[in-house]
Design a protein around this motif. Structure first.
Motif, PDB file in Angstrom:
ATOM      1  N   HIS A   1     135.958  93.499 -50.946  1.00 47.11           N
ATOM      2  CA  HIS A   1     135.348  93.353 -52.261  1.00 47.11           C
ATOM      3  C   HIS A   1     136.157  92.300 -53.009  1.00 47.11           C
ATOM      4  O   HIS A   1     137.374  92.379 -53.040  1.00 47.11           O
ATOM      5  CB  HIS A   1     135.430  94.663 -53.064  1.00 47.11           C
ATOM      6  N   HIS A   2     135.478  91.329 -53.599  1.00 52.63           N
ATOM      7  CA  HIS A   2     136.247  90.374 -54.390  1.00 52.63           C
ATOM      8  C   HIS A   2     135.593  90.015 -55.715  1.00 52.63           C
ATOM      9  O   HIS A   2     136.251  89.546 -56.624  1.00 52.63           O
ATOM     10  CB  HIS A   2     136.549  89.094 -53.599  1.00 52.63           C
TER      11      HIS A   2
ATOM     12  N   GLY B   1     131.676  90.281 -51.559  1.00 53.67           N
ATOM     13  CA  GLY B   1     132.920  89.907 -50.901  1.00 53.67           C
ATOM     14  C   GLY B   1     132.647  89.298 -49.552  1.00 53.67           C
ATOM     15  O   GLY B   1     132.354  88.134 -49.426  1.00 53.67           O
TER      16      GLY B   1
END
Length: 113
Positions: free
Chosen positions: A17-18, A58
């Motif tokens: 996840h980003h 992400g």
């Protein structure tokens, strides 16, 4: 968010996840899970073989972190009922449910520039 996973299953392909720039904390309410985690670098991202066109906030990968263990620091562990595991921002992870599992996930902190 809450999650239910049957025994002997991966909850999702290896991913990270980003987009929201936060760490994730997973509280395991019931069951047992096995985790694989690896910090992301450009080299690790490439070696995990991202699935084209599928970002899921992400990245989603063809390979699991454990596939890179000979060349990169990969962390593995077992999460038991009541444990909280924090996945740092920009770490790829792969989760296997050893037992039927019930969990909840929430964001922790935020990375700032």
């Amino acid at each position: 968010a809450a999650g239910i996973a049957p025994a002997s299953s991966f909850t999702f392909p290896a991913h990270l996840h980003h987009a929201d720039r936060t760490a994730k904390a997973l509280l395991l309410l019931e069951g047992k899970k096995h985790w694989q985690l690896v910090p992301i670098t450009a080299e690790v991202y490439s070696e995990l073989e991202p699935i084209e066109g599928y970002t899921r906030k992400g990245g989603v990968f063809h390979k699991a972190p454990i596939d890179l263990a000979d060349e990169h620091p990969v962390y593995v562990g077992t999460q038991l009922k009541g444990d909280v595991l924090i996945t740092p921002w920009m770490w790829a992870h792969h989760i296997y449910s050893i037992e039927d599992s019930l969990s909840t996930v929430f964001s922790v902190g935020q990375v700032t520039d």
